[in-house]
Design an enzyme around this catalytic site. Sequence first.
Site: not given
Lengths: 327, 327
Positions: A120, A168, A200, A224, A228
């Site tokens: 971002y 990650k 993951d 994010d 969700d």
Amino acid sequence: MTHEIAVIPGDGIGKEVTPAAVEVLESLDIDFEFIEAEAGDAVKEETGEALPQETYDLAASADATLFGAAGETAADVILPLREAVDSFVNVRPAKAYPGIDAVRPETDLLFLRENTEGVYSGHEDRLTDDVSTLTRVVTESASERLAEFACDFVADSDKHDSFTIVHKANVMRETDGLFRDTVKSVADEQGIETDEVLMDAFATRVCLDPEQFDVVVCPNLAGDVLSDLAAGLVGGLGLLPSANIGPERALFEPVHGTAPDIAGENVANPAAKIISAAMMLEYLGYEEESEAVNAAVEATLADGPRTPDLGGDASTEDVTAAVIDRL
Amino acid sequence: MTHEIAVIPGDGIGKEVTPAAVEVLESLDIDFEFIEAEAGDAVKEETGEALPQETYDLAASADATLFGAAGETAADVILPLREAVDSFVNVRPAKAYPGIDAVRPETDLLFLRENTEGVYSGHEDRLTDDVSTLTRVVTESASERLAEFACDFVADSDKHDSFTIVHKANVMRETDGLFRDTVKSVADEQGIETDEVLMDAFATRVCLDPEQFDVVVCPNLAGDVLSDLAAGLVGGLGLLPSANIGPERALFEPVHGTAPDIAGENVANPAAKIISAAMMLEYLGYEEESEAVNAAVEATLADGPRTPDLGGDASTEDVTAAVIDRL
Ligand SMILES: CC(C)[C@H](C(=O)O)[C@@H](O)C(=O)O
Ligand SMILES: CC(C)[C@H](C(=O)O)[C@@H](O)C(=O)O
């Protein structure tokens, strides 16, 4: 003491659920001054700007902001608004509510999402016709600030006693490595227990058994996507609130969007926005009132009246009135 | 014509399921030459290198590679191996299999994941004590190559007729914008229908209703996380195969890891590795044999014998023999 609250309904059902939340807050014995401002697709159509400077300035000076939703311009509105309140953490609870058909009803998670950097950062370039780049930024200072918030959050809570660091770092070794190491070392210093999992693997494991996780601390994009995902497990974005917290002010928004298909019909479910307002009450120090509002929303979800998304035929106003009645 | 196949079992149950897949292939009337090589934690312990040069070279010259799994060194092994076969797309089917308890048994997805760039570019820097960066690279050429593969895949298939482009171009405007626009324009030219969805919205929607998606085309990290999410919906990584396809060679691996808790006990489920070998058969042009192996695995999953992960008490060897019997 008067609390100055910026109210930015935005587009679509934002214009219905935001006033509903304000009504609930007005029914409490707290001295609020609400100041309304515009943002989103409609104001962009009129003025060419999705986020007028005066709206930005208002959010940057108010004690707290209630935001509704924005349509196509969502990113142009919400990303600068998060910056306006200097928000460094996005708090996203994802729990199943009574009366909602959930894929995983036992889900009860709370995401603490880094809110300033990662992909971002906004630094992108088209180097050649063929090649574009984005500079993903991870800083020790932002990771530290997030970790301190997470540690305080866990230490102050009766319900939580540790958190999971999601990253990650096996691929993004330097950047997510810095994130992971910094967050872990702050937690170690403060005696807060942590574990860690690759983003993951988290995606697989949270579907298989959401109860193995509780508080999740993660970089911006991971937060994010994974929050969700959790929203999917609890039955959708419909009832989820969120808080963008900064050092001196904060912004509260439902996770849902503008729902153009039902906008303007007085049938939008105001629950997520009212729960977001309850998060604001807690942020401002009104813990009792916050709990009362949460309890009133939960009772209304359980016993009605219900809006059509939950199989009822009540209006936004009916549900709002029922919540206020229960306070 | 002899097909030279590199066989890299790796660590843990990779050492059991990879020979099982080789045994199945040997039972077919095809001229394979299998050449074994080492990679992973064990060889790193011995030699200091997780991926010895001769293993890399073998994968870079063989017609196809069968890889098992690697432990702590997974990223040091699999990322260079994908490069060795010049793989530009990672094909990841995620469908529920009979006999597996799935959160969403109706899931039947196929991910086509970009396999060379994005945050996997490997360009990271520690600029100051405080600041680290990663350069996320997205090229038109890689997006085009992926899109062409996706279009051919859909055009050649009886089962699929369109694909969904997943991206986060509302935030990564230049890079994911380039990805989305390039993929879409290739598909438009070739007359393949597409739709698009933001990666966070995909995460919610795939939980709520996986049947709304079919073939999913996405950048590298999105493919990593979202295919693992899909794995969660179908009951775990246990049965999922994958193919890393390049222009001249390819590498086939199960999505599961080394399962250290059961390694060496002859109880690992070889299904995912055998299905990966079936993907290799298809890649090499043996469609009938590929279908036969898939059918034999599905029949074995449905009717047994089953390994303990599926509630049975058969060994890896029993299951392998049962698959071969059914061919
Ligand atoms: C609208 C978009 C920029 C935003 C984000 O990516 O943060 C949204 O998805 C969210 O999670 O609030
Ligand atoms: C081991 C790791 C580097 C790898 C990846 O991120 O691609 C794995 O998660 C995968 O999906 O095959």
